[in-house]
Write a protein that holds these residues in place. Structure first.
Motif, mmCIF file in Angstrom:
data_model
loop_
_atom_site.group_PDB
_atom_site.id
_atom_site.type_symbol
_atom_site.label_atom_id
_atom_site.label_comp_id
_atom_site.label_asym_id
_atom_site.label_seq_id
_atom_site.Cartn_x
_atom_site.Cartn_y
_atom_site.Cartn_z
ATOM 1 N N ALA A 185 17.066 98.674 91.024
ATOM 2 C CA ALA A 185 17.010 98.114 89.665
ATOM 3 C C ALA A 185 17.679 99.050 88.656
ATOM 4 C CB ALA A 185 15.565 97.853 89.263
ATOM 5 N N ASN A 244 22.546 93.946 76.772
ATOM 6 C CA ASN A 244 22.045 94.842 77.813
ATOM 7 C C ASN A 244 21.136 95.930 77.248
ATOM 8 O OD1 ASN A 244 23.091 93.602 80.125
ATOM 9 N ND2 ASN A 244 25.097 94.530 79.781
ATOM 10 N N SER A 280 14.300 90.999 82.065
ATOM 11 C CA SER A 280 13.731 92.316 81.790
ATOM 12 C C SER A 280 12.654 92.614 82.834
ATOM 13 C CB SER A 280 13.103 92.339 80.391
ATOM 14 O OG SER A 280 11.940 91.524 80.377
ATOM 15 N N LEU A 281 12.203 93.842 82.839
ATOM 16 C CA LEU A 281 11.133 94.241 83.747
ATOM 17 C C LEU A 281 9.824 93.515 83.415
ATOM 18 C CD1 LEU A 281 10.573 96.057 86.139
ATOM 19 C CD2 LEU A 281 10.038 97.896 84.543
ATOM 20 N N TYR A 300 10.119 90.162 85.056
ATOM 21 C CA TYR A 300 9.992 90.366 86.503
ATOM 22 C C TYR A 300 8.518 90.488 86.901
ATOM 23 C CZ TYR A 300 10.001 92.796 90.987
ATOM 24 O OH TYR A 300 9.743 93.164 92.283
ATOM 25 N N THR A 347 15.868 93.085 87.939
ATOM 26 C CA THR A 347 16.818 92.869 86.841
ATOM 27 C C THR A 347 17.377 91.457 86.773
ATOM 28 O OG1 THR A 347 18.637 93.654 88.223
ATOM 29 C CG2 THR A 347 17.562 95.281 86.797
ATOM 30 N N SER A 348 17.103 90.633 87.796
ATOM 31 C CA SER A 348 17.667 89.282 87.789
ATOM 32 C C SER A 348 16.815 88.319 88.600
ATOM 33 C CB SER A 348 19.093 89.291 88.359
ATOM 34 O OG SER A 348 19.065 89.640 89.732
ATOM 35 N N SER A 374 12.667 96.303 79.028
ATOM 36 C CA SER A 374 12.253 96.808 80.331
ATOM 37 C C SER A 374 11.472 98.107 80.191
ATOM 38 C CB SER A 374 13.471 97.031 81.237
ATOM 39 O OG SER A 374 14.070 95.803 81.568
ATOM 40 N N ASN A 376 19.770 87.093 83.959
ATOM 41 C CA ASN A 376 19.400 88.496 83.768
ATOM 42 C C ASN A 376 18.012 88.513 83.147
ATOM 43 O OD1 ASN A 376 21.962 90.043 84.383
ATOM 44 N ND2 ASN A 376 22.708 88.504 82.951
ATOM 45 N N ARG A 403 17.847 94.255 76.603
ATOM 46 C CA ARG A 403 17.133 94.063 77.869
ATOM 47 C C ARG A 403 16.540 95.379 78.346
ATOM 48 N NH1 ARG A 403 19.582 92.417 83.692
ATOM 49 N NH2 ARG A 403 21.031 94.030 83.061
ATOM 50 N N LEU A 435 21.033 98.582 86.343
ATOM 51 C CA LEU A 435 21.007 98.716 84.887
ATOM 52 C C LEU A 435 22.085 99.680 84.388
ATOM 53 C CD1 LEU A 435 17.174 98.788 84.177
ATOM 54 C CD2 LEU A 435 18.792 97.045 83.423
#
Length: 193
Positions: free
Chosen positions: A155, A83, A31-32, A35, A15-16, A90, A29, A86, A159
């Protein structure tokens, strides 16, 4: 104001990410999808979106400008915050979101936590014309990584999900998919939470 940040990846979670540049660590921050793209890299360039609130300056980082563009379209919709956008990025790839909006697929959008029927319809109504013209949104392929269910649990808790309910869902999914990556676990869990 800020377009992108380029530097060394100091810390990376689903998440970060903390990017160090010029001796300063910037917390972003992510998103998946981002990542997944950053996993295994030591350096990165991420496109930024800054949210300025009375009590905080919050940065969101995106692997490419297309994902940031979809994020910005989503947050332009009344009732969809950063959020939630995001969370959508994700749960679905940017191209899946665009396809769902252009084809008026309410059910796909409702599959994301926090998006009900009315929100999904509002997103479609407000963005269908804008995203229909945008053909540059690319599909993100998620690489398979050796990760654990603890990372997925962490994660999802970050969230905003309750740890007890997430633990049950992750355990159930992990038992059925022993070779699943953290991204797969999170995506499957998001559909059940």
């Amino acid at each position: 104001m800020f377009e992108y940040i380029k530097g060394v990846i100091d810390d990376l979670t689903p998440t970060s990410v903390v990017i160090e540049t010029s001796g300063i660590g910037y917390f972003l921050n992510i998103s998946l999808n981002t990542y997944s793209k950053l996993s295994g890299h030591k350096e990165a360039q991420l496109y930024l979106h800054q949210v300025v609130r009375e009590d905080a300056h919050i940065f969101f980082g995106f692997f490419d400008a297309n994902e940031r563009g979809v994020f910005r379209h989503l947050i332009s919709v009344s009732g969809v915050g950063a959020n939630t956008a995001r969370m959508m990025l994700s749960s679905l790839t940017p191209s899946e979101i665009q396809t769902a909006i252009v084809t008026s697929d309410v059910k796909t959008l409702q599959g994301v936590k926090g998006i009900g029927a009315k929100s999904a319809q509002r997103i479609i109504i407000e963005l269908k014309d804008k995203l229909g013209k945008d053909t540059d949104v690319s599909d993100f392929s998620l690489p398979q990584n050796n990760t654990t269910k603890e990372e997925a649990l962490s994660a999802l808790v970050m969230l905003g999900f309750a740890k007890n309910s997430v633990t049950k869902v992750i355990d159930k999914i992990f038992t059925a998919n022993l070779d699943a990556s953290v991204e797969d676990l999170i995506k499957l869990a998001l559909k059940q939470l």
